[in-house]
Structure formats: structure tokens, C-alpha cells
Motif scaffolding. Structure first.
Motif, PDB file in Angstrom:
ATOM      1  N   ALA A  76       0.807  -1.313  -0.032  1.00 29.20           N
ATOM      2  CA  ALA A  76      -0.031  -0.003  -0.119  1.00 29.20           C
ATOM      3  C   ALA A  76       0.763   1.190  -0.098  1.00 29.20           C
ATOM      4  CB  ALA A  76      -0.949  -0.057   1.306  1.00 29.20           C
ATOM      5  N   LEU A  77       1.956   0.996   0.099  1.00 33.14           N
ATOM      6  CA  LEU A  77       3.166   2.264   0.339  1.00 33.14           C
ATOM      7  C   LEU A  77       3.777   2.575  -1.070  1.00 33.14           C
ATOM      8  CD1 LEU A  77       4.861   1.457   3.846  1.00 33.14           C
ATOM      9  CD2 LEU A  77       2.956   3.180   3.255  1.00 33.14           C
ATOM     10  N   LYS A  78       3.244   1.804  -2.052  1.00 35.18           N
ATOM     11  CA  LYS A  78       3.959   1.995  -3.400  1.00 35.18           C
ATOM     12  C   LYS A  78       3.737   3.235  -3.662  1.00 35.18           C
ATOM     13  CE  LYS A  78       4.334  -0.081  -7.955  1.00 35.18           C
ATOM     14  NZ  LYS A  78       4.225  -0.890  -8.846  1.00 35.18           N
ATOM     15  N   GLY A  79       4.571   4.030  -4.413  1.00 36.21           N
ATOM     16  CA  GLY A  79       4.419   5.593  -4.863  1.00 36.21           C
ATOM     17  C   GLY A  79       5.272   6.447  -3.773  1.00 36.21           C
ATOM     18  N   LYS A  80       5.671   5.786  -2.663  1.00 32.33           N
ATOM     19  CA  LYS A  80       6.754   6.395  -1.799  1.00 32.33           C
ATOM     20  C   LYS A  80       8.065   5.832  -1.913  1.00 32.33           C
ATOM     21  CE  LYS A  80       3.297   7.392   1.831  1.00 32.33           C
ATOM     22  NZ  LYS A  80       2.952   7.776   3.052  1.00 32.33           N
ATOM     23  N   THR A  81       8.995   6.694  -1.706  1.00 33.27           N
ATOM     24  CA  THR A  81      10.407   6.082  -1.288  1.00 33.27           C
ATOM     25  C   THR A  81      10.214   5.503  -0.011  1.00 33.27           C
ATOM     26  OG1 THR A  81      11.273   7.868  -2.721  1.00 33.27           O
ATOM     27  CG2 THR A  81      12.675   6.756  -1.261  1.00 33.27           C
ATOM     28  N   LEU A  82      10.901   4.214   0.118  1.00 28.38           N
ATOM     29  CA  LEU A  82      11.000   3.520   1.316  1.00 28.38           C
ATOM     30  C   LEU A  82      12.260   3.254   1.690  1.00 28.38           C
ATOM     31  CD1 LEU A  82       8.239   0.634   0.743  1.00 28.38           C
ATOM     32  CD2 LEU A  82       7.809   2.861   1.533  1.00 28.38           C
ATOM     33  N   PHE A  83      12.547   3.810   2.997  1.00 27.11           N
ATOM     34  CA  PHE A  83      13.627   3.414   3.683  1.00 27.11           C
ATOM     35  C   PHE A  83      13.275   2.312   4.622  1.00 27.11           C
ATOM     36  CE2 PHE A  83      16.866   3.543   7.293  1.00 27.11           C
ATOM     37  CZ  PHE A  83      17.937   4.121   6.824  1.00 27.11           C
ATOM     38  N   ILE A  84      13.921   0.984   4.259  1.00 27.37           N
ATOM     39  CA  ILE A  84      13.689  -0.338   5.231  1.00 27.37           C
ATOM     40  C   ILE A  84      14.948  -0.892   5.694  1.00 27.37           C
ATOM     41  CG2 ILE A  84      12.717  -2.756   5.265  1.00 27.37           C
ATOM     42  CD1 ILE A  84      11.308  -1.655   2.279  1.00 27.37           C
ATOM     43  N   ASN A  85      14.682  -0.660   7.122  1.00 21.60           N
ATOM     44  CA  ASN A  85      15.952  -1.087   7.977  1.00 21.60           C
ATOM     45  C   ASN A  85      15.515  -2.533   8.763  1.00 21.60           C
ATOM     46  OD1 ASN A  85      17.609  -0.919  10.638  1.00 21.60           O
ATOM     47  ND2 ASN A  85      18.967  -0.512   8.949  1.00 21.60           N
ATOM     48  N   PHE A  86      16.236  -3.320   8.608  1.00 23.29           N
ATOM     49  CA  PHE A  86      15.972  -4.680   9.476  1.00 23.29           C
ATOM     50  C   PHE A  86      17.094  -4.654  10.665  1.00 23.29           C
ATOM     51  CE2 PHE A  86      14.108  -5.856   5.299  1.00 23.29           C
ATOM     52  CZ  PHE A  86      13.103  -6.270   5.717  1.00 23.29           C
ATOM     53  N   TRP A  87      16.612  -5.018  11.842  1.00 24.69           N
ATOM     54  CA  TRP A  87      17.668  -4.505  12.858  1.00 24.69           C
ATOM     55  C   TRP A  87      17.121  -5.475  14.027  1.00 24.69           C
ATOM     56  CZ3 TRP A  87      16.075  -2.696  17.580  1.00 24.69           C
ATOM     57  CH2 TRP A  87      14.689  -2.435  17.789  1.00 24.69           C
ATOM     58  N   ALA A  88      17.764  -5.567  15.455  1.00 23.78           N
ATOM     59  CA  ALA A  88      17.448  -6.229  16.492  1.00 23.78           C
ATOM     60  C   ALA A  88      18.195  -5.442  17.801  1.00 23.78           C
ATOM     61  CB  ALA A  88      18.033  -7.676  16.253  1.00 23.78           C
ATOM     62  N   THR A  89      17.464  -5.572  18.922  1.00 26.13           N
ATOM     63  CA  THR A  89      17.787  -5.292  20.102  1.00 26.13           C
ATOM     64  C   THR A  89      19.232  -5.706  20.419  1.00 26.13           C
ATOM     65  OG1 THR A  89      16.629  -6.565  21.560  1.00 26.13           O
ATOM     66  CG2 THR A  89      15.621  -4.581  20.908  1.00 26.13           C
ATOM     67  N   SER A 110       8.620  12.089   5.294  1.00 26.79           N
ATOM     68  CA  SER A 110       7.527  13.144   4.852  1.00 26.79           C
ATOM     69  C   SER A 110       6.581  12.246   4.169  1.00 26.79           C
ATOM     70  CB  SER A 110       8.038  14.162   3.490  1.00 26.79           C
ATOM     71  OG  SER A 110       8.910  13.373   2.582  1.00 26.79           O
ATOM     72  N   GLU A 111       5.612  13.018   3.593  1.00 27.46           N
ATOM     73  CA  GLU A 111       4.488  12.013   3.053  1.00 27.46           C
ATOM     74  C   GLU A 111       4.953  11.188   1.653  1.00 27.46           C
ATOM     75  OE1 GLU A 111       1.056  11.711   3.564  1.00 27.46           O
ATOM     76  OE2 GLU A 111       1.696  12.676   5.288  1.00 27.46           O
ATOM     77  N   GLU A 112       6.350  11.750   0.862  1.00 28.19           N
ATOM     78  CA  GLU A 112       6.847  11.036   0.224  1.00 28.19           C
ATOM     79  C   GLU A 112       7.867   9.731   0.512  1.00 28.19           C
ATOM     80  OE1 GLU A 112       7.021  14.455   0.302  1.00 28.19           O
ATOM     81  OE2 GLU A 112       4.769  14.640  -0.959  1.00 28.19           O
ATOM     82  N   ILE A 113       8.299  10.089   1.399  1.00 28.58           N
ATOM     83  CA  ILE A 113       9.531   9.121   2.204  1.00 28.58           C
ATOM     84  C   ILE A 113       8.989   8.436   3.375  1.00 28.58           C
ATOM     85  CG2 ILE A 113      11.961   8.908   2.717  1.00 28.58           C
ATOM     86  CD1 ILE A 113      12.407  11.367   1.099  1.00 28.58           C
ATOM     87  N   ALA A 114       8.855   7.086   3.431  1.00 31.44           N
ATOM     88  CA  ALA A 114       8.381   6.437   4.693  1.00 31.44           C
ATOM     89  C   ALA A 114       9.694   5.635   5.089  1.00 31.44           C
ATOM     90  CB  ALA A 114       7.318   5.449   4.253  1.00 31.44           C
ATOM     91  N   PHE A 115       9.713   5.657   6.573  1.00 33.75           N
ATOM     92  CA  PHE A 115      10.700   4.758   7.249  1.00 33.75           C
ATOM     93  C   PHE A 115      10.078   3.600   7.829  1.00 33.75           C
ATOM     94  CE2 PHE A 115      13.203   8.425   6.514  1.00 33.75           C
ATOM     95  CZ  PHE A 115      14.704   8.340   6.542  1.00 33.75           C
TER      96      PHE A 115
END
Length: 194
Positions: A76-89, A110-115
Motif C-alpha cells: 500500500a506504500l507504493k508511490g513512496k520512497t521507502l527506507f527499510i531497515n532490518f535490525w534487532a535489540t 515526509s509524505e513521500e518518504i516512509a521509514f
């Protein structure tokens, strides 16, 4: 000579006691993360802004849930730039790079970049406690389903940048400082389709 030997034993005992205290309190991850953050901030681990040579498109058909319980289908976030980070504590390099990811998020989200900071931890309460203790504000999620193979990595931290058209244009495994002017410019160009 005997005084030097006693002093050596005392110094060794103190050193071992400190190591023992660090171990039983669970601070080893925090301390290792802090040390790695210091090295990262020297600029040795600034994120390279090279794009993936042949970007792969991904359907992004997977589901995540925020720490507040909100379910999101990433497609559903298509159309945005996505910053996807996989991590652990429990991951010192992950902990080391998080403050700069927080700063980047504050600067460019912003509305255009989702983290999407996706924890691989099993216990979400532990993740919530960690985020609260560190006072991070960026959005944190857990996986509800498996990720597409294009977004899989054998190690963490792993970071992907997905362009608005669904192309994976950046992939990095390991620690990196993304809060640099060159990386911010890189994100802006992706959003503009350059």
C-alpha cells in the motif's frame, strides 16, 4: 618484585570483575554498540550512495505491525520512497547506527518518504522497552509475514531503499551512517525519479 606481582593480580581481578558485571547486567550489547557508533561517526562507515546496478522490482507484498498494533501492508506504500531497515535489540551494529537513522528520519521523513524499521526480535515488549529507553521516535514494526526474496539478507543490520515504482535501488548489509548530505541528496533524487 612481590609488590608488582600483587598489583598485577589485583589489576587482573578488577578487570575480570568489570567484565563479569558488564556480562551479567547485559550491557555488553550497549557498550559494543557505543564503541561501534564511535567508529561509525569517524566517517569510515558512511553509506555509499551507489545504486543497485540492475534494480529489481518487488511487489512488496508483505505485512508489518507497528508497536502500537497498527497493521500495514507494505504494498500500500507504493508511490513512496521507502527506507527499510532490518535490525534487532541484541545487535551492536544495529544499535550503533540507530541514532543517525533517527536524525535522518527527522530531517527527511515526509509524505513521500516512509521509514520502516523492522525488528527481527521475537519479543515485541523487549523492542518497545528498548525504543522507549533510547527515546527513539521513528516508526518501528515487526514482521507478520515473510519478506520478498529481494528484501532478504543473511545478516543485520540490512537496509534497502525502494523507489516509488517498487524498484529496489539500494541495498546495504552492515553498519552505516545514512545521515549524510550525500545520502539525503540520493533520497531526494530517487523521490524525484532522477
Amino acid at each position: 618484585m612481590e609488590i608488582k606481582v600483587k598489583r598485577s593480580y589485583i589489576e587482573t581481578a578488577i578487570f575480570l570483575l568489570v567484565i563479569f558485571i558488564i556480562y551479567i547486567t547485559g550491557w555488553q550489547t550497549e557498550i559494543a554498540g557505543l564503541l561501534q557508533r564511535g567508529v561509525m561517526l569517524t566517517g569510515l562507515h558512511n553509506a555509499s550512495v551507489k545504486t543497485v546496478e540492475q534494480p529489481k522490482k518487488s511487489q512488496l507484498n508483505f505485512s508489518i505491525t507497528s508497536l502500537d498494533g497498527e497493521e500495514v501492508n507494505v504494498s500500500a506504500l507504493k508511490g513512496k520512497t521507502l527506507f527499510i531497515n532490518f535490525w534487532a535489540t541484541w545487535c551492536p551494529p544495529c544499535i550503533a547506527e540507530m541514532p543517525e537513522i533517527e536524525n535522518l528520519w527527522k530531517d527527511v521523513s515526509s509524505e513521500e518518504i516512509a521509514f520502516l524499521l523492522i525488528s527481527t526480535d521475537d519479543e515485541m515488549q523487549k523492542v518497545k522497552d528498548f525504543i522507549d529507553r533510547k527515546e527513539f521516535e521513528f516508526p518501528v514494526y515487526k514482521l507478520n509475514s515473510s519478506v520478498p526474496k529481494e528484501l532478504s539478507s543473511s545478516s543485520i543490520p540490512a537496509t534497502f531503499i525502494v523507489a516509488p515504482d517498487g524498484s529496489i535501488v539500494y541495498k546495504h548489509s552492515g553498519i552505516a551512517n545514512y545521515n549524510t548530505d550525500s545520502f539525503k541528496d540520493f533520497l531526494a533524487k530517487i523521490q524525484k525519479g532522477i
